[in-house]
Motif scaffolding. Structure first.
Motif, PDB file in Angstrom:
ATOM      1  N   ASN A 196      -3.706  -1.997  -7.895  1.00 24.89           N
ATOM      2  CA  ASN A 196      -3.510  -1.468  -6.582  1.00 24.89           C
ATOM      3  C   ASN A 196      -2.171  -2.100  -6.064  1.00 24.89           C
ATOM      4  O   ASN A 196      -1.609  -3.203  -6.294  1.00 24.89           O
ATOM      5  CB  ASN A 196      -4.573  -2.279  -5.620  1.00 24.89           C
ATOM      6  CG  ASN A 196      -5.802  -1.497  -5.610  1.00 24.89           C
ATOM      7  OD1 ASN A 196      -5.955  -0.399  -5.993  1.00 24.89           O
ATOM      8  ND2 ASN A 196      -7.118  -2.368  -5.308  1.00 24.89           N
ATOM      9  N   PHE A 197      -1.625  -1.448  -5.141  1.00 18.03           N
ATOM     10  CA  PHE A 197      -0.165  -1.671  -4.472  1.00 18.03           C
ATOM     11  C   PHE A 197       0.885  -1.677  -5.561  1.00 18.03           C
ATOM     12  O   PHE A 197       2.068  -2.176  -5.080  1.00 18.03           O
ATOM     13  CB  PHE A 197      -0.307  -2.876  -3.889  1.00 18.03           C
ATOM     14  CG  PHE A 197      -1.657  -3.074  -2.792  1.00 18.03           C
ATOM     15  CD1 PHE A 197      -1.944  -1.907  -2.154  1.00 18.03           C
ATOM     16  CD2 PHE A 197      -2.554  -4.401  -2.958  1.00 18.03           C
ATOM     17  CE1 PHE A 197      -3.134  -2.119  -1.228  1.00 18.03           C
ATOM     18  CE2 PHE A 197      -3.449  -4.204  -2.242  1.00 18.03           C
ATOM     19  CZ  PHE A 197      -3.774  -3.237  -1.377  1.00 18.03           C
TER      20      PHE A 197
ATOM     21  N   PRO B  58       0.963  -1.052  -0.129  1.00 15.42           N
ATOM     22  CA  PRO B  58      -0.125   0.103  -0.012  1.00 15.42           C
ATOM     23  C   PRO B  58       0.834   1.168   0.052  1.00 15.42           C
ATOM     24  O   PRO B  58       1.881   1.340   0.595  1.00 15.42           O
ATOM     25  CB  PRO B  58      -0.886   0.003   1.389  1.00 15.42           C
ATOM     26  CG  PRO B  58      -0.851  -1.520   1.579  1.00 15.42           C
ATOM     27  CD  PRO B  58       0.727  -1.958   1.102  1.00 15.42           C
TER      28      PRO B  58
END
Length: 231
Positions: free
Chosen positions: A131-132, A79
């Protein structure tokens, strides 16, 4: 017979590419950092090289190079809030500055060739938001910019292209593909329902290094199981 430098030729895509070129009769100068390997062909010679060093010792290379593939990379998925700025710098130094240092150091050797080619590596995550993936996509986005700008500057004597794979079954991706369940889940995310192999990417790299791609430069080619273009 041509002379090729493969930086990061001890595993994964780099190793597959080195073996493929050697089997075609070319002389391959492969480098490793931590994982020394035995050459599988008399056409391959391995030398230690840490691209993070300030001064690179490339005296093991001949006076003429017909191609360079820069394969070192990292896959750090976290994250955004948990990534320290220093981690972005480390990735950039490995994947971008390392490539810059190598290419600057061998520029005269490439210019000695009649049709030299450079292959760099991006990722599908640059063009598709995942994401990420901020850490890896930031560095690889810079690689795509470097590819196009350097292709313009080095034309017409040296071609520069990049490959943007999706996830590939290499030691680098072992944390993401560490079980049959993870491999199948990742395969199902792709329109072609499989993950890439080192050989899949090495085939494209071999083509880009060869005279068969002599009218191609400044391209970022997606070898990604259809992920970037098929829904």
């Amino acid at each position: 017979m041509k002379n090729y430098l493969i930086v990061g030729a001890s595993s994964g895509i780099g190793k597959s590419l080195a073996n493929k070129l050697a089997k075609s009769g070319h002389q391959v100068f492969g480098t490793y950092n931590e994982n020394q390997v035995e050459a599988e062909s008399s056409n391959i010679s391995y030398s230690h090289l840490n691209v993070m060093d300030d001064d690179l010792d490339l005296n093991f290379l001949p006076e003429k190079l017909d191609g360079v593939a820069y394969c070192p990379g990292s896959i750090n998925l976290k994250p955004f809030a948990r990534i320290k700025p220093e981690a972005f710098v480390e990735d950039f130094n490995l994947q971008v500055v390392g490539a810059v240092k190598v290419l600057q150091a061998v520029a005269s050797r490439l210019k000695a060739s009649e049709n030299a080619s450079v292959v760099l590596f991006s990722t599908v995550a640059v063009q598709l938001g995942f994401n990420f993936h901020t850490q890896v996509a930031a560095s690889k986005g810079a690689i795509e910019g470097l590819t196009r700008s350097l292709a313009a500057e080095w034309a017409p004597t040296i071609r520069v292209n990049a490959i943007a794979p999706s996830i590939t079954d290499t030691p680098l991706a072992s944390k993401l593909l560490g079980s049959d369940e993870k491999k199948e889940a990742n395969a199902q995310r792709h329109p072609l329902k499989k993950i890439g192999s080192p050989e899949d990417i090495a085939e494209m790299a071999t083509f880009l290094l060869s005279d068969q791609s002599s009218w191609m430069s400044g391209q970022v080619l997606h070898v990604d199981g259809g992920m970037s273009s098929i829904k």
